[in-house]
Design a protein around this motif. Structure first.
Motif, PDB file in Angstrom:
ATOM      1  N   LEU A  74       0.887  -1.157   0.000  1.00  0.00           N
ATOM      2  CA  LEU A  74       0.000   0.000   0.000  1.00  0.00           C
ATOM      3  C   LEU A  74       0.925   1.206   0.000  1.00  0.00           C
ATOM      4  CD1 LEU A  74      -2.965   0.853   0.141  1.00  0.00           C
ATOM      5  CD2 LEU A  74      -2.723   0.945   2.615  1.00  0.00           C
ATOM      6  N   ILE A  75       0.895   2.005  -1.083  1.00  0.00           N
ATOM      7  CA  ILE A  75       1.903   3.043  -1.249  1.00  0.00           C
ATOM      8  C   ILE A  75       1.413   4.453  -0.972  1.00  0.00           C
ATOM      9  CG2 ILE A  75       3.336   1.688  -2.797  1.00  0.00           C
ATOM     10  CD1 ILE A  75       2.104   3.258  -5.149  1.00  0.00           C
ATOM     11  N   GLY A  76       0.159   4.633  -0.646  1.00  0.00           N
ATOM     12  CA  GLY A  76      -0.307   5.959  -0.288  1.00  0.00           C
ATOM     13  C   GLY A  76      -1.805   6.122  -0.436  1.00  0.00           C
ATOM     14  N   LEU A  77      -2.293   7.230   0.139  1.00  0.00           N
ATOM     15  CA  LEU A  77      -3.707   7.565   0.097  1.00  0.00           C
ATOM     16  C   LEU A  77      -3.873   9.029  -0.255  1.00  0.00           C
ATOM     17  CD1 LEU A  77      -4.434   5.778   3.397  1.00  0.00           C
ATOM     18  CD2 LEU A  77      -5.708   5.267   1.330  1.00  0.00           C
ATOM     19  N   ASN A  78      -4.937   9.319  -0.965  1.00  0.00           N
ATOM     20  CA  ASN A  78      -5.365  10.688  -1.184  1.00  0.00           C
ATOM     21  C   ASN A  78      -6.672  10.822  -0.440  1.00  0.00           C
ATOM     22  OD1 ASN A  78      -7.101  12.759  -2.446  1.00  0.00           O
ATOM     23  ND2 ASN A  78      -5.229  13.198  -3.583  1.00  0.00           N
TER      24      ASN A  78
ATOM     25  N   THR B 175      -5.735  10.576  10.562  1.00  0.00           N
ATOM     26  CA  THR B 175      -4.890   9.576  11.198  1.00  0.00           C
ATOM     27  C   THR B 175      -5.324   8.205  10.726  1.00  0.00           C
ATOM     28  OG1 THR B 175      -4.584  10.960  13.146  1.00  0.00           O
ATOM     29  CG2 THR B 175      -4.110   8.622  13.405  1.00  0.00           C
ATOM     30  N   PHE B 176      -4.356   7.397  10.297  1.00  0.00           N
ATOM     31  CA  PHE B 176      -4.609   6.052   9.798  1.00  0.00           C
ATOM     32  C   PHE B 176      -3.766   5.055  10.572  1.00  0.00           C
ATOM     33  CE2 PHE B 176      -5.822   8.765   6.325  1.00  0.00           C
ATOM     34  CZ  PHE B 176      -6.914   8.135   5.765  1.00  0.00           C
TER      35      PHE B 176
ATOM     36  N   GLY C   7      -6.958  -4.797   8.155  1.00  0.00           N
ATOM     37  CA  GLY C   7      -7.245  -3.713   7.232  1.00  0.00           C
ATOM     38  C   GLY C   7      -6.604  -2.397   7.605  1.00  0.00           C
ATOM     39  N   LEU C   8      -6.940  -1.381   6.827  1.00  0.00           N
ATOM     40  CA  LEU C   8      -6.493  -0.018   7.070  1.00  0.00           C
ATOM     41  C   LEU C   8      -7.643   0.721   7.737  1.00  0.00           C
ATOM     42  CD1 LEU C   8      -4.214   2.065   6.518  1.00  0.00           C
ATOM     43  CD2 LEU C   8      -5.505   2.711   4.479  1.00  0.00           C
ATOM     44  N   HIS C   9      -7.350   1.413   8.828  1.00  0.00           N
ATOM     45  CA  HIS C   9      -8.365   2.098   9.610  1.00  0.00           C
ATOM     46  C   HIS C   9      -8.088   3.594   9.629  1.00  0.00           C
ATOM     47  CE1 HIS C   9      -9.653  -1.782  11.407  1.00  0.00           C
ATOM     48  NE2 HIS C   9      -8.387  -2.091  11.142  1.00  0.00           N
ATOM     49  N   GLN C  10      -9.165   4.399   9.661  1.00  0.00           N
ATOM     50  CA  GLN C  10      -9.039   5.852   9.779  1.00  0.00           C
ATOM     51  C   GLN C  10      -9.734   6.278  11.057  1.00  0.00           C
ATOM     52  OE1 GLN C  10     -10.765   8.169   6.588  1.00  0.00           O
ATOM     53  NE2 GLN C  10      -9.864  10.057   7.343  1.00  0.00           N
ATOM     54  N   LEU C  11      -9.101   7.198  11.787  1.00  0.00           N
ATOM     55  CA  LEU C  11      -9.691   7.741  13.002  1.00  0.00           C
ATOM     56  C   LEU C  11     -10.637   8.864  12.604  1.00  0.00           C
ATOM     57  CD1 LEU C  11      -9.638   7.526  16.092  1.00  0.00           C
ATOM     58  CD2 LEU C  11      -7.808   9.246  16.078  1.00  0.00           C
ATOM     59  N   VAL C  12     -11.941   8.666  12.848  1.00  0.00           N
ATOM     60  CA  VAL C  12     -12.967   9.638  12.476  1.00  0.00           C
ATOM     61  C   VAL C  12     -13.794   9.953  13.715  1.00  0.00           C
ATOM     62  CG1 VAL C  12     -14.962  10.099  11.008  1.00  0.00           C
ATOM     63  CG2 VAL C  12     -13.091   8.693  10.133  1.00  0.00           C
TER      64      VAL C  12
ATOM     65  N   VAL D 293     -11.323   1.338   6.550  1.00  0.00           N
ATOM     66  CA  VAL D 293     -11.558   1.912   5.223  1.00  0.00           C
ATOM     67  C   VAL D 293     -11.061   0.988   4.104  1.00  0.00           C
ATOM     68  CG1 VAL D 293     -11.670   4.302   5.984  1.00  0.00           C
ATOM     69  CG2 VAL D 293      -9.456   3.308   5.380  1.00  0.00           C
ATOM     70  N   VAL D 294     -10.175   0.043   4.421  1.00  0.00           N
ATOM     71  CA  VAL D 294      -9.722  -0.966   3.468  1.00  0.00           C
ATOM     72  C   VAL D 294      -9.663  -2.288   4.203  1.00  0.00           C
ATOM     73  CG1 VAL D 294      -7.838  -1.777   1.998  1.00  0.00           C
ATOM     74  CG2 VAL D 294      -8.359   0.675   2.092  1.00  0.00           C
ATOM     75  N   ASP D 295     -10.300  -3.289   3.629  1.00  0.00           N
ATOM     76  CA  ASP D 295     -10.314  -4.640   4.192  1.00  0.00           C
ATOM     77  C   ASP D 295      -9.354  -5.498   3.387  1.00  0.00           C
ATOM     78  OD1 ASP D 295     -10.858  -7.251   4.989  1.00  0.00           O
ATOM     79  OD2 ASP D 295     -13.015  -7.057   4.779  1.00  0.00           O
ATOM     80  N   TRP D 296      -8.297  -6.037   4.031  1.00  0.00           N
ATOM     81  CA  TRP D 296      -7.307  -6.819   3.313  1.00  0.00           C
ATOM     82  C   TRP D 296      -7.914  -8.068   2.677  1.00  0.00           C
ATOM     83  CZ3 TRP D 296      -4.745  -2.872   3.365  1.00  0.00           C
ATOM     84  CH2 TRP D 296      -4.032  -2.316   4.398  1.00  0.00           C
ATOM     85  N   GLU D 297      -8.991  -8.586   3.238  1.00  0.00           N
ATOM     86  CA  GLU D 297      -9.583  -9.820   2.738  1.00  0.00           C
ATOM     87  C   GLU D 297     -10.488  -9.613   1.536  1.00  0.00           C
ATOM     88  OE1 GLU D 297      -8.677 -12.798   3.864  1.00  0.00           O
ATOM     89  OE2 GLU D 297      -7.301 -11.748   5.180  1.00  0.00           O
ATOM     90  N   THR D 298     -10.882  -8.371   1.271  1.00  0.00           N
ATOM     91  CA  THR D 298     -11.804  -8.080   0.175  1.00  0.00           C
ATOM     92  C   THR D 298     -11.039  -7.986  -1.134  1.00  0.00           C
ATOM     93  OG1 THR D 298     -13.236  -6.878   1.666  1.00  0.00           O
ATOM     94  CG2 THR D 298     -13.551  -6.493  -0.680  1.00  0.00           C
ATOM     95  N   CYS D 299     -11.490  -8.690  -2.078  1.00  0.00           N
ATOM     96  CA  CYS D 299     -10.837  -8.683  -3.388  1.00  0.00           C
ATOM     97  C   CYS D 299     -11.777  -8.067  -4.411  1.00  0.00           C
ATOM     98  CB  CYS D 299     -10.475 -10.113  -3.796  1.00  0.00           C
ATOM     99  SG  CYS D 299      -9.675 -10.215  -5.392  1.00  0.00           S
TER     100      CYS D 299
END
Length: 107
Positions: free
Chosen positions: A8-12, A81-82, A88-93, A100-106
């Motif tokens: 995972l190389i970045g987020l916008n 903040t992530f 997965g990838l989580h965002q503090l809201v 916000v991203v589930d590693w198992e979801t394809c």
């Protein structure tokens, strides 16, 4: 997550895009939390502002609280903040972690 993604190389965060590299070095992006990854050119990737830097992804089963994980980063302006965990990838809201991203979801 799509098994083709190695890094995972970045987020916008403005548009909600996540970017990854495949095992063969090709660029991909997702706009829907990792449900569908699309091949993109390096030029298109470079055209986006990446405000969340690359994360080191933990592949072991983490049991500690997500807030204390060493795999946490913030956007340069401090507004987002992530954290990356084994699921997965989580965002503090609003003080609550949202995946916000589930590693198992394809795709």
């Amino acid at each position: 997550m799509d098994p083709r993604i190695q890094n995972l190389i970045g987020l916008n965060s403005d548009v909600g895009y996540a970017f990854g590299l495949t095992k063969s070095g090709k660029y991909m992006m997702t706009r829907n939390g990792g449900n569908l990854w699309t091949n993109i050119s390096p030029k298109l990737y470079q055209s986006f502002s990446i405000d969340i830097p690359p994360l080191s992804l933990p592949w072991e089963n983490l049991t500690q609280d997500i807030l204390s994980t060493p795999h946490k980063c913030s956007s340069p302006d401090g507004t987002h903040t992530f954290a990356a965990t084994d699921d997965g990838l989580h965002q503090l809201v609003g003080g609550v972690w949202k995946r916000v991203v589930d590693w198992e979801t394809c795709c």
